[in-house]
Design a protein around this motif. Structure first.
Motif, short mmCIF file in Angstrom:
data_model
loop_
_atom_site.label_atom_id
_atom_site.label_comp_id
_atom_site.label_asym_id
_atom_site.label_seq_id
_atom_site.Cartn_x
_atom_site.Cartn_y
_atom_site.Cartn_z
N TYR A 244 0.82 -1.22 0.00
CA TYR A 244 0.00 0.00 0.00
C TYR A 244 0.85 1.27 0.00
CZ TYR A 244 -4.20 -2.44 -0.43
OH TYR A 244 -5.19 -3.20 -0.99
N GLY A 245 2.12 1.12 -0.40
CA GLY A 245 2.96 2.30 -0.61
C GLY A 245 3.60 2.86 0.64
N PHE A 246 3.46 2.17 1.78
CA PHE A 246 4.15 2.65 2.98
C PHE A 246 5.65 2.42 2.79
CE2 PHE A 246 -0.05 2.04 4.74
CZ PHE A 246 -0.14 2.88 5.84
N GLN A 247 6.43 3.42 3.19
CA GLN A 247 7.89 3.28 3.13
C GLN A 247 8.48 3.57 4.50
OE1 GLN A 247 9.30 5.81 -0.04
NE2 GLN A 247 8.80 4.24 -1.55
N VAL A 248 9.61 2.94 4.76
CA VAL A 248 10.28 3.16 6.05
C VAL A 248 10.90 4.56 6.04
CG1 VAL A 248 12.11 2.38 7.61
CG2 VAL A 248 10.75 0.69 6.33
N VAL A 249 10.50 5.37 7.05
CA VAL A 249 11.04 6.73 7.11
C VAL A 249 11.84 6.97 8.39
CG1 VAL A 249 9.27 7.79 5.65
CG2 VAL A 249 8.87 7.60 8.12
N GLY A 250 11.88 5.96 9.26
CA GLY A 250 12.65 6.13 10.50
C GLY A 250 12.52 4.89 11.34
N GLU A 251 13.15 4.93 12.50
CA GLU A 251 13.05 3.78 13.40
C GLU A 251 13.08 4.28 14.84
OE1 GLU A 251 16.48 1.45 12.26
OE2 GLU A 251 17.68 2.43 13.80
N ARG A 252 12.51 3.46 15.73
CA ARG A 252 12.62 3.73 17.16
C ARG A 252 13.33 2.52 17.75
NH1 ARG A 252 8.99 7.96 17.37
NH2 ARG A 252 7.06 7.61 16.25
N ARG A 253 14.56 2.78 18.24
CA ARG A 253 15.39 1.69 18.73
C ARG A 253 14.78 1.09 19.99
NH1 ARG A 253 19.45 -0.01 15.64
NH2 ARG A 253 20.84 -0.29 17.41
N ARG A 254 14.75 -0.22 20.04
CA ARG A 254 14.28 -0.98 21.21
C ARG A 254 12.94 -0.46 21.75
NH1 ARG A 254 19.75 -2.66 24.27
NH2 ARG A 254 20.91 -3.03 22.36
N TYR A 255 12.05 -0.23 20.85
CA TYR A 255 10.75 0.37 21.18
C TYR A 255 9.84 -0.65 21.87
CZ TYR A 255 6.30 2.77 20.10
OH TYR A 255 5.09 3.37 20.15
N TYR A 256 9.93 -1.90 21.44
CA TYR A 256 9.03 -2.94 21.98
C TYR A 256 9.70 -3.68 23.14
CZ TYR A 256 6.41 -2.13 17.66
OH TYR A 256 5.70 -1.54 16.65
N GLU A 257 9.16 -3.53 24.30
CA GLU A 257 9.68 -4.15 25.54
C GLU A 257 11.16 -3.88 25.72
OE1 GLU A 257 8.57 -7.12 23.22
OE2 GLU A 257 6.81 -5.84 23.33
N GLY A 258 11.64 -2.75 25.23
CA GLY A 258 13.06 -2.42 25.36
C GLY A 258 13.97 -3.34 24.56
N LYS A 259 13.38 -4.12 23.65
CA LYS A 259 14.20 -5.10 22.90
C LYS A 259 14.16 -4.86 21.40
CE LYS A 259 13.51 -8.76 26.29
NZ LYS A 259 12.43 -9.68 26.59
#
Ligand SMILES: CC(C)(COP(=O)(O)OP(=O)(O)OC[C@H]1O[C@@H](n2cnc3c(N)ncnc32)[C@H](O)[C@@H]1OP(=O)(O)O)[C@@H](O)C(=O)NCCC(=O)NCCS
Length: 181
Positions: free
Chosen positions: A131-146
């Motif tokens: 659906y045309g979503f592209q990766v524009v960034g990241e959040r490091r260890r966002y999920y349960e700090g892992k």
């Protein structure tokens, strides 16, 4: 709201749906939300929109087999969750839920859709890329700090993207009809 071919229907999530939602949530997500979170979202969060997908087969009562939610954050439509019951995955129904939320976005003052997805969730990423979503960034260890979250965003939700959504809808509805016939 999209009107998919029978036996599928889409409608807004109600408090009486939460037990069925939680039954799916606990199976498909490594860190499920609590029932109270869904209750808050659908009864108190004015920026939230939650939709459910039902299937009605034969004489059986309609069964809830998927759901999706969004938040209206400034001019962004943020996809907060999307899930399909394990038995019903791989039939185009996650796509139906996403397409429905993106279609509903055109009734809101939004310019793009965004979401976060686990780096390891390649199935969901493939759906979003379609659906045309592209990766524009990241959040490091966002999920349960892992695990890292990838931030994905659509191109502008303009007239051209709407045409693309209509085309996808035609193809998807045909697929839904063929796969159940
Ligand atoms: C992600 C999810 C909603 C997708 O729903 P689904 O009904 O299984 O997926 P669909 O059948 O609609 O497939 C749509 C697209 O997703 C991708 N996809 C689906 N299953 C896939 C698989 N096993 N491998 C790779 N890509 C896959 C493909 O791009 C597919 O398009 P295609 O059919 O043209 O190949 C569903 O797998 C799910 O509930 N997962 C658990 C919860 C979750 O991770 N939610 C996302 C949180 S960010």
């Amino acid at each position: 709201m999209l009107k998919p071919p029978p036996p599928y229907t889409l409608r807004e999530m109600r408090p009486s749906d939460i037990n069925a939602v939680m039954a799916i949530e606990h199976v498909v997500f490594p860190t499920p939300w609590r029932a109270s979170a869904y209750e808050y979202e659908i009864t108190r969060n004015r920026l939230a929109d939650y939709q459910v997908l039902l299937v009605g087969l034969g004489d059986r009562p309609r069964q809830l087999i998927g759901y999706a939610g969004t938040w209206l954050l400034a001019d962004e439509l943020h996809v907060s969750t999307i899930a399909v019951s394990r038995d019903w995955q791989g039939k185009g129904l996650g796509e139906l839920l996403l397409l429905n939320m993106l279609t509903l976005a055109y009734d809101m003052p939004v310019t793009v859709a965004t979401l976060e997805v686990r780096r390891g969730n390649l199935v969901a990423q493939a759906l979003y890329s379609k659906y045309g979503f592209q990766v524009v960034g990241e959040r490091r260890r966002y999920y349960e700090g892992k695990e890292d979250a990838l931030i994905m965003t659509t191109a502008p939700l303009d007239a051209a993207y709407r045409v693309f959504l209509r085309e996808r809808r035609g193809i998807l509805f045909q697929r839904l009809q063929v796969e159940l016939s």
